[in-house]
Design a protein around this motif. Sequence first.
Motif, PDB file in Angstrom:
ATOM      1  N   GLY A   1       0.783  -1.223   0.000  1.00  0.00           N
ATOM      2  CA  GLY A   1       0.000   0.000   0.000  1.00  0.00           C
ATOM      3  C   GLY A   1       0.818   1.278   0.000  1.00  0.00           C
ATOM      4  N   PHE A   2       2.135   1.203  -0.282  1.00  0.00           N
ATOM      5  CA  PHE A   2       2.949   2.410  -0.280  1.00  0.00           C
ATOM      6  C   PHE A   2       2.550   3.358  -1.409  1.00  0.00           C
ATOM      7  N   HIS A   3       2.080   2.819  -2.540  1.00  0.00           N
ATOM      8  CA  HIS A   3       1.630   3.696  -3.628  1.00  0.00           C
ATOM      9  C   HIS A   3       0.443   4.517  -3.171  1.00  0.00           C
ATOM     10  N   LEU A   4      -0.405   3.906  -2.335  1.00  0.00           N
ATOM     11  CA  LEU A   4      -1.559   4.629  -1.808  1.00  0.00           C
ATOM     12  C   LEU A   4      -1.101   5.788  -0.933  1.00  0.00           C
ATOM     13  N   LYS A   5      -0.072   5.583  -0.125  1.00  0.00           N
ATOM     14  CA  LYS A   5       0.424   6.651   0.731  1.00  0.00           C
ATOM     15  C   LYS A   5       0.919   7.818  -0.108  1.00  0.00           C
ATOM     16  N   ARG A   6       1.636   7.535  -1.208  1.00  0.00           N
ATOM     17  CA  ARG A   6       2.101   8.604  -2.085  1.00  0.00           C
ATOM     18  C   ARG A   6       0.917   9.362  -2.670  1.00  0.00           C
ATOM     19  N   GLU A   7      -0.129   8.626  -3.074  1.00  0.00           N
ATOM     20  CA  GLU A   7      -1.322   9.266  -3.608  1.00  0.00           C
ATOM     21  C   GLU A   7      -2.020  10.095  -2.530  1.00  0.00           C
ATOM     22  N   GLN A   8      -1.977   9.619  -1.284  1.00  0.00           N
ATOM     23  CA  GLN A   8      -2.550  10.395  -0.180  1.00  0.00           C
ATOM     24  C   GLN A   8      -1.820  11.722  -0.025  1.00  0.00           C
ATOM     25  N   TYR A   9      -0.487  11.691  -0.043  1.00  0.00           N
ATOM     26  CA  TYR A   9       0.284  12.924   0.041  1.00  0.00           C
ATOM     27  C   TYR A   9      -0.163  13.903  -1.047  1.00  0.00           C
ATOM     28  N   GLU A  10      -0.188  13.428  -2.281  1.00  0.00           N
ATOM     29  CA  GLU A  10      -0.439  14.306  -3.419  1.00  0.00           C
ATOM     30  C   GLU A  10      -1.867  14.838  -3.428  1.00  0.00           C
ATOM     31  N   ARG A  11      -2.823  13.963  -3.178  1.00  0.00           N
ATOM     32  CA  ARG A  11      -4.216  14.399  -3.177  1.00  0.00           C
ATOM     33  C   ARG A  11      -4.500  15.329  -2.003  1.00  0.00           C
ATOM     34  N   GLY A  12      -4.018  14.953  -0.826  1.00  0.00           N
ATOM     35  CA  GLY A  12      -4.226  15.796   0.343  1.00  0.00           C
ATOM     36  C   GLY A  12      -3.513  17.133   0.225  1.00  0.00           C
ATOM     37  N   LYS A  13      -2.307  17.129  -0.321  1.00  0.00           N
ATOM     38  CA  LYS A  13      -1.559  18.377  -0.496  1.00  0.00           C
ATOM     39  C   LYS A  13      -2.289  19.303  -1.459  1.00  0.00           C
ATOM     40  N   ALA A  14      -2.808  18.770  -2.557  1.00  0.00           N
ATOM     41  CA  ALA A  14      -3.535  19.601  -3.519  1.00  0.00           C
ATOM     42  C   ALA A  14      -4.759  20.235  -2.862  1.00  0.00           C
ATOM     43  N   PHE A  15      -5.450  19.465  -2.011  1.00  0.00           N
ATOM     44  CA  PHE A  15      -6.636  19.984  -1.321  1.00  0.00           C
ATOM     45  C   PHE A  15      -6.260  21.151  -0.407  1.00  0.00           C
ATOM     46  N   PHE A  16      -5.277  20.943   0.465  1.00  0.00           N
ATOM     47  CA  PHE A  16      -4.946  21.981   1.437  1.00  0.00           C
ATOM     48  C   PHE A  16      -4.235  23.170   0.803  1.00  0.00           C
ATOM     49  N   ASP A  17      -3.462  22.945  -0.262  1.00  0.00           N
ATOM     50  CA  ASP A  17      -2.874  24.076  -0.986  1.00  0.00           C
ATOM     51  C   ASP A  17      -3.973  24.968  -1.551  1.00  0.00           C
ATOM     52  N   ALA A  18      -5.013  24.336  -2.101  1.00  0.00           N
ATOM     53  CA  ALA A  18      -6.116  25.109  -2.674  1.00  0.00           C
ATOM     54  C   ALA A  18      -6.836  25.911  -1.596  1.00  0.00           C
ATOM     55  N   VAL A  19      -7.062  25.299  -0.433  1.00  0.00           N
ATOM     56  CA  VAL A  19      -7.737  25.998   0.664  1.00  0.00           C
ATOM     57  C   VAL A  19      -6.882  27.159   1.160  1.00  0.00           C
ATOM     58  N   ALA A  20      -5.586  26.913   1.392  1.00  0.00           N
ATOM     59  CA  ALA A  20      -4.710  27.966   1.904  1.00  0.00           C
ATOM     60  C   ALA A  20      -4.535  29.087   0.900  1.00  0.00           C
ATOM     61  N   ASP A  21      -4.474  28.758  -0.379  1.00  0.00           N
ATOM     62  CA  ASP A  21      -4.319  29.796  -1.399  1.00  0.00           C
ATOM     63  C   ASP A  21      -5.586  30.641  -1.526  1.00  0.00           C
ATOM     64  N   ALA A  22      -6.746  29.998  -1.406  1.00  0.00           N
ATOM     65  CA  ALA A  22      -8.009  30.734  -1.513  1.00  0.00           C
ATOM     66  C   ALA A  22      -8.310  31.531  -0.252  1.00  0.00           C
ATOM     67  N   ARG A  23      -7.940  30.996   0.912  1.00  0.00           N
ATOM     68  CA  ARG A  23      -8.178  31.674   2.199  1.00  0.00           C
ATOM     69  C   ARG A  23      -6.830  31.897   2.885  1.00  0.00           C
ATOM     70  N   ASP A  24      -6.475  30.989   3.795  1.00  0.00           N
ATOM     71  CA  ASP A  24      -5.191  31.085   4.497  1.00  0.00           C
ATOM     72  C   ASP A  24      -4.938  29.767   5.228  1.00  0.00           C
ATOM     73  N   VAL A  25      -3.769  29.637   5.851  1.00  0.00           N
ATOM     74  CA  VAL A  25      -3.412  28.406   6.552  1.00  0.00           C
ATOM     75  C   VAL A  25      -4.331  28.183   7.743  1.00  0.00           C
ATOM     76  N   GLU A  26      -4.728  29.264   8.402  1.00  0.00           N
ATOM     77  CA  GLU A  26      -5.628  29.120   9.555  1.00  0.00           C
ATOM     78  C   GLU A  26      -6.949  28.480   9.150  1.00  0.00           C
ATOM     79  N   THR A  27      -7.468  28.849   7.977  1.00  0.00           N
ATOM     80  CA  THR A  27      -8.703  28.225   7.502  1.00  0.00           C
ATOM     81  C   THR A  27      -8.492  26.738   7.273  1.00  0.00           C
ATOM     82  N   ALA A  28      -7.354  26.372   6.695  1.00  0.00           N
ATOM     83  CA  ALA A  28      -7.058  24.952   6.490  1.00  0.00           C
ATOM     84  C   ALA A  28      -7.036  24.215   7.825  1.00  0.00           C
ATOM     85  N   GLY A  29      -6.582  24.879   8.886  1.00  0.00           N
ATOM     86  CA  GLY A  29      -6.490  24.251  10.193  1.00  0.00           C
ATOM     87  C   GLY A  29      -7.832  23.986  10.853  1.00  0.00           C
TER      88      GLY A  29
END
Length: 316
Positions: free
Chosen positions: A260-288
């Motif tokens: 399942g290591f490929h899944l972990k890599r996909e988790q990093y990438e998918r989760g990072k894209a989600f939180f980058d979008a939230v932080a860019d649209a609002r801020d890091v505090e909103t992501a938190g």
Amino acid sequence: MTLLDSARAVAGASGDDAVDWAAVADAAKGATDPGALDLAPADREGYASDVRAARARIRHVSGLDFDVPETVDVQNRHHWIDANVETFRRAFAPLEREATFPGVARTLNTATTAGTLSFVASRVLGQYDPLLLAESDDHRLYFVHPNIVGAARQMDVAVPRFRRWIAFHEVTHAAEFGAAPWLGDHLETRLREGVEGLSEAELHADAFSELVTTMTAVEGYAELLMDRAFDDSFDDLRRKLDERREAEGPLGGLLKRLLGFHLKREQYERGKAFFDAVADARDVETAGLVWESPEHLPSDAELDEPMRWVARVAGN
């Protein structure tokens, strides 16, 4: 111990449970070089200093209130195996009510689990262990020193710089669990539901799906904080680490997919894209805000449509 000792440990698996955990530990260590743990005082202080710096920077960037664990363990590979045998045993406790996994012999269970631990022990760099299924609140940070040194040399980067990057990554996980006291129980419940289903020869897909979604949030938010908190450049580190993963050859790639290591890599990438979008649209505090309650976790659909999550949790 040697590979022969490892084989003997598996062959001698005994008891009434699905897995002989003592044999798992012996077999995994027999198949794994422990690695050198010849730490100078400056090395030990380096780990502690990196953790303190990571805590201060991540607190500042995230706005989260958290502490790092009291225990910071610098380990060799055998130490890591011993610590994680206990975690595995707790995680799969529901299966211990059965004599075997459905249709699979105890010896095969023991060999498979030992092989998994041996494979991971030779690659894991650091680990934040919230002891999800323990009754203790003694969370721990693990650093597998031989693997950190080996990876840094293989990638031709300075060991102190690479060690610091790993420390920052693990402290981001401490920040998440510190900000969300409910997170350990949430993960534990989903994992137990899924494992209990396996013990009954059923697949509780919903429980595993929620577990994967939650871990995607955990890994993605950690990546967000890493990008904004690490006090040095890191693009070369991430690129070289990805190249190292891809250079393990077909057997290593097959084992990683089976584990399942490929899944972990996909988790990093998918989760990072989600939180980058939230932080860019609002801020890091909103992501938190994701850590305020289980209801604030993104759904699987929201992971691909971050603004839906923002509208639901933070409002327009």
